[in-house]
Write an enzyme that holds these catalytic residues in place. Structure first.
Site, PDB file in Angstrom:
ATOM      1  N   ASN A  88       0.804  -1.233   0.000  1.00 42.21           N
ATOM      2  CA  ASN A  88       0.000   0.000   0.000  1.00 42.21           C
ATOM      3  C   ASN A  88       0.833   1.278   0.000  1.00 42.21           C
ATOM      4  O   ASN A  88       0.341   2.341  -0.389  1.00 42.21           O
ATOM      5  CB  ASN A  88      -0.935  -0.032   1.229  1.00 42.21           C
ATOM      6  CG  ASN A  88      -1.573   1.302   1.503  1.00 42.21           C
ATOM      7  OD1 ASN A  88      -2.474   1.732   0.778  1.00 42.21           O
ATOM      8  ND2 ASN A  88      -1.082   1.994   2.523  1.00 42.21           N
ATOM      9  N   TYR A 153       2.946   9.695 -11.282  1.00 44.71           N
ATOM     10  CA  TYR A 153       1.992   9.012 -10.382  1.00 44.71           C
ATOM     11  C   TYR A 153       1.059   8.085 -11.154  1.00 44.71           C
ATOM     12  O   TYR A 153       1.014   6.882 -10.880  1.00 44.71           O
ATOM     13  CB  TYR A 153       1.248  10.047  -9.537  1.00 44.71           C
ATOM     14  CG  TYR A 153       0.323   9.419  -8.527  1.00 44.71           C
ATOM     15  CD1 TYR A 153       0.822   8.594  -7.517  1.00 44.71           C
ATOM     16  CD2 TYR A 153      -1.054   9.616  -8.580  1.00 44.71           C
ATOM     17  CE1 TYR A 153      -0.021   7.995  -6.590  1.00 44.71           C
ATOM     18  CE2 TYR A 153      -1.900   9.033  -7.657  1.00 44.71           C
ATOM     19  CZ  TYR A 153      -1.383   8.223  -6.664  1.00 44.71           C
ATOM     20  OH  TYR A 153      -2.226   7.621  -5.754  1.00 44.71           O
ATOM     21  N   LYS A 157       0.867   3.859 -11.282  1.00 44.62           N
ATOM     22  CA  LYS A 157      -0.331   3.078 -10.960  1.00 44.62           C
ATOM     23  C   LYS A 157      -0.783   2.203 -12.140  1.00 44.62           C
ATOM     24  O   LYS A 157      -1.375   1.147 -11.938  1.00 44.62           O
ATOM     25  CB  LYS A 157      -1.455   4.008 -10.472  1.00 44.62           C
ATOM     26  CG  LYS A 157      -1.103   4.753  -9.168  1.00 44.62           C
ATOM     27  CD  LYS A 157      -0.806   3.801  -8.004  1.00 44.62           C
ATOM     28  CE  LYS A 157      -0.640   4.530  -6.680  1.00 44.62           C
ATOM     29  NZ  LYS A 157      -0.385   3.617  -5.551  1.00 44.62           N
TER      30      LYS A 157
HETATM   31  P1  NAD Z   1      -0.529   8.690   3.182  1.00 47.80           P
HETATM   32  O1  NAD Z   1       0.427   9.711   2.706  1.00 47.80           O
HETATM   33  O2  NAD Z   1      -1.493   9.018   4.281  1.00 47.80           O
HETATM   34  O3  NAD Z   1       0.249   7.358   3.595  1.00 47.80           O
HETATM   35  C1  NAD Z   1       1.332   6.886   2.843  1.00 47.80           C
HETATM   36  C2  NAD Z   1       1.966   5.709   3.539  1.00 47.80           C
HETATM   37  O4  NAD Z   1       3.099   5.321   2.749  1.00 47.80           O
HETATM   38  C3  NAD Z   1       2.488   6.040   4.933  1.00 47.80           C
HETATM   39  O5  NAD Z   1       2.209   4.977   5.811  1.00 47.80           O
HETATM   40  C4  NAD Z   1       4.006   6.153   4.740  1.00 47.80           C
HETATM   41  O6  NAD Z   1       4.755   5.686   5.843  1.00 47.80           O
HETATM   42  C5  NAD Z   1       4.245   5.241   3.553  1.00 47.80           C
HETATM   43  N1  NAD Z   1       5.439   5.698   2.836  1.00 47.80           N
HETATM   44  C6  NAD Z   1       5.637   6.908   2.242  1.00 47.80           C
HETATM   45  N2  NAD Z   1       6.900   6.977   1.746  1.00 47.80           N
HETATM   46  C7  NAD Z   1       7.491   5.782   2.040  1.00 47.80           C
HETATM   47  C8  NAD Z   1       8.761   5.230   1.790  1.00 47.80           C
HETATM   48  N3  NAD Z   1       9.704   5.896   1.143  1.00 47.80           N
HETATM   49  N4  NAD Z   1       9.026   3.978   2.226  1.00 47.80           N
HETATM   50  C9  NAD Z   1       8.082   3.256   2.876  1.00 47.80           C
HETATM   51  N5  NAD Z   1       6.853   3.704   3.140  1.00 47.80           N
HETATM   52  C10 NAD Z   1       6.555   4.963   2.725  1.00 47.80           C
HETATM   53  O7  NAD Z   1      -1.291   8.254   1.871  1.00 47.80           O
HETATM   54  P2  NAD Z   1      -2.602   7.412   1.567  1.00 47.80           P
HETATM   55  O8  NAD Z   1      -3.554   8.328   0.906  1.00 47.80           O
HETATM   56  O9  NAD Z   1      -3.053   6.600   2.729  1.00 47.80           O
HETATM   57  O10 NAD Z   1      -1.987   6.471   0.421  1.00 47.80           O
HETATM   58  C11 NAD Z   1      -1.903   5.077   0.523  1.00 47.80           C
HETATM   59  C12 NAD Z   1      -1.970   4.503  -0.874  1.00 47.80           C
HETATM   60  O11 NAD Z   1      -3.209   4.881  -1.467  1.00 47.80           O
HETATM   61  C13 NAD Z   1      -0.876   5.026  -1.827  1.00 47.80           C
HETATM   62  O12 NAD Z   1      -0.388   3.948  -2.601  1.00 47.80           O
HETATM   63  C14 NAD Z   1      -1.621   6.020  -2.698  1.00 47.80           C
HETATM   64  O13 NAD Z   1      -1.023   6.170  -3.959  1.00 47.80           O
HETATM   65  C15 NAD Z   1      -2.981   5.385  -2.767  1.00 47.80           C
HETATM   66  N6  NAD Z   1      -4.082   6.286  -3.149  1.00 47.80           N
HETATM   67  C16 NAD Z   1      -4.446   7.336  -2.353  1.00 47.80           C
HETATM   68  C17 NAD Z   1      -5.487   8.169  -2.758  1.00 47.80           C
HETATM   69  C18 NAD Z   1      -5.953   9.340  -1.914  1.00 47.80           C
HETATM   70  O14 NAD Z   1      -6.745  10.166  -2.415  1.00 47.80           O
HETATM   71  N7  NAD Z   1      -5.546   9.451  -0.668  1.00 47.80           N
HETATM   72  C19 NAD Z   1      -6.154   7.935  -3.968  1.00 47.80           C
HETATM   73  C20 NAD Z   1      -5.747   6.849  -4.752  1.00 47.80           C
HETATM   74  C21 NAD Z   1      -4.713   6.031  -4.335  1.00 47.80           C
END
Ligand code: NAD
Length: 245
Positions: A88, A153, A157
């Site tokens: 994730n 990005y 994906k």
């Molecule tokens: P967030 O920024 O709240 O969390 C990101 C997580 O990734 C954190 O736990 C962080 O520790 C970890 N992370 C970041 N950089 C890292 C690194 N270098 N090494 C290891 N871990 C690392 O983001 P989120 O919104 O919870 O995103 C989680 C997933 O959901 C991601 O893959 C993101 O692309 C995807 N996503 C999010 C959204 C949104 O709108 N929030 C939409 C589509 C997809």
């Protein structure tokens, strides 16, 4: 739904990952969360402990195969098996191409794509040995139609979807299912900096009339991780209020 299962969740310290940790714990899984650094992992582990949820936390560099292998070995020696891997962890981008360096582009690929390859490579031998496993990846709605800036990005994906479908086909004969969840705009730190005036027009484009909550995404992971999805593999499940169309 997950009693007796052991789940490793990367990016488990906040947002979608942390909510998935909570939901999997509620459903009686043993959960190990991964984060990027010691302090954020400690904070998440303590926060969960304060509500009675015992989880272990690690912060291996997801681009270092040796560190990953060592951590997975430690988990196997403590828990005996890994049944579910949720890839994730991810970062996003929104700069135009003129303002994006090739290092910026590589950084996104390193975490959003290469780390999924590395983690999957590390757990698959154990899943094959135990005769079953579930691997889940976090994709995004932008994996369907791209986005108008921050090209790395959506590109990453699209690659997540490619890995998901290819691993599903490669690993099916070993009884390992591989699926992805493609969230729409979800209320986490990733969108926390968006001011209300930028968020409101986004919400207008979402047929269900709201952005996603981390629990909406965690619920999809739970379904795909559980035996209810025993005949589902190679799928990218959109959880986006129909925003994709
Ligand atoms: P967030 O920024 O709240 O969390 C990101 C997580 O990734 C954190 O736990 C962080 O520790 C970890 N992370 C970041 N950089 C890292 C690194 N270098 N090494 C290891 N871990 C690392 O983001 P989120 O919104 O919870 O995103 C989680 C997933 O959901 C991601 O893959 C993101 O692309 C995807 N996503 C999010 C959204 C949104 O709108 N929030 C939409 C589509 C997809």
């Amino acid at each position: 739904m997950l009693e007796g299962r052991v789940a490793v969740i990367t990016g488990g310290t906040r947002g979608i990952g942390l909510e998935t940790v909570r939901l999997f714990k509620e459903q009686k899984a043993e959960v190990i969360l991964f984060g990027s650094k010691a302090d954020s992992v400690e904070k998440a582990v303590n926060e969960l402990a304060s509500v009675g949820m015992e989880v272990k936390g690690y912060y291996p560099n997801l681009n270092n195969m040796e560190e990953i292998d060592k951590t997975i070995k430690e988990i196997i020696s403590e828990y005996g098996h890994i049944d579910i891997l949720v890839n994730n962890a991810g970062i996003s981008a929104n700069r135009k191409i003129e303002d994006t360096t090739s290092e910026d582009f590589s950084k996104i690929m390193d975490l959003n794509v290469n780390a999924i390859f590395n983690m999957t490579k590390a757990v698959v031998p154990y899943m094959k040995e135990q005769g079953s496993g579930v691997i889940l990846n976090t994709s995004s709605m932008v994996s369907i139609y791209g986005q108008p800036s921050g090209c790395g990005y959506p590109a990453s994906k699209f690659a997540v979807n490619g890995l998901t479908k290819s691993f599903a086909r490669e690993l099916a004969s070993s009884n390992i299912r591989v699926n992805a969840v493609a969230p729409g705009v979800t209320r986490t730190d990733m969108i926390a900096n968006l001011p209300e005036e930028q968020l409101a027009p986004i919400v207008k484009t979402i047929p269900l009339g709201r952005i996603g909550e981390p629990r909406d995404i965690a619920n999809a992971f739970l379904f795909l991780a559980s035996d209810m999805a025993s005949y589902i593999t190679g799928v990218v499940l959109s959880v986006d209020g129909a925003a994709r169309s």
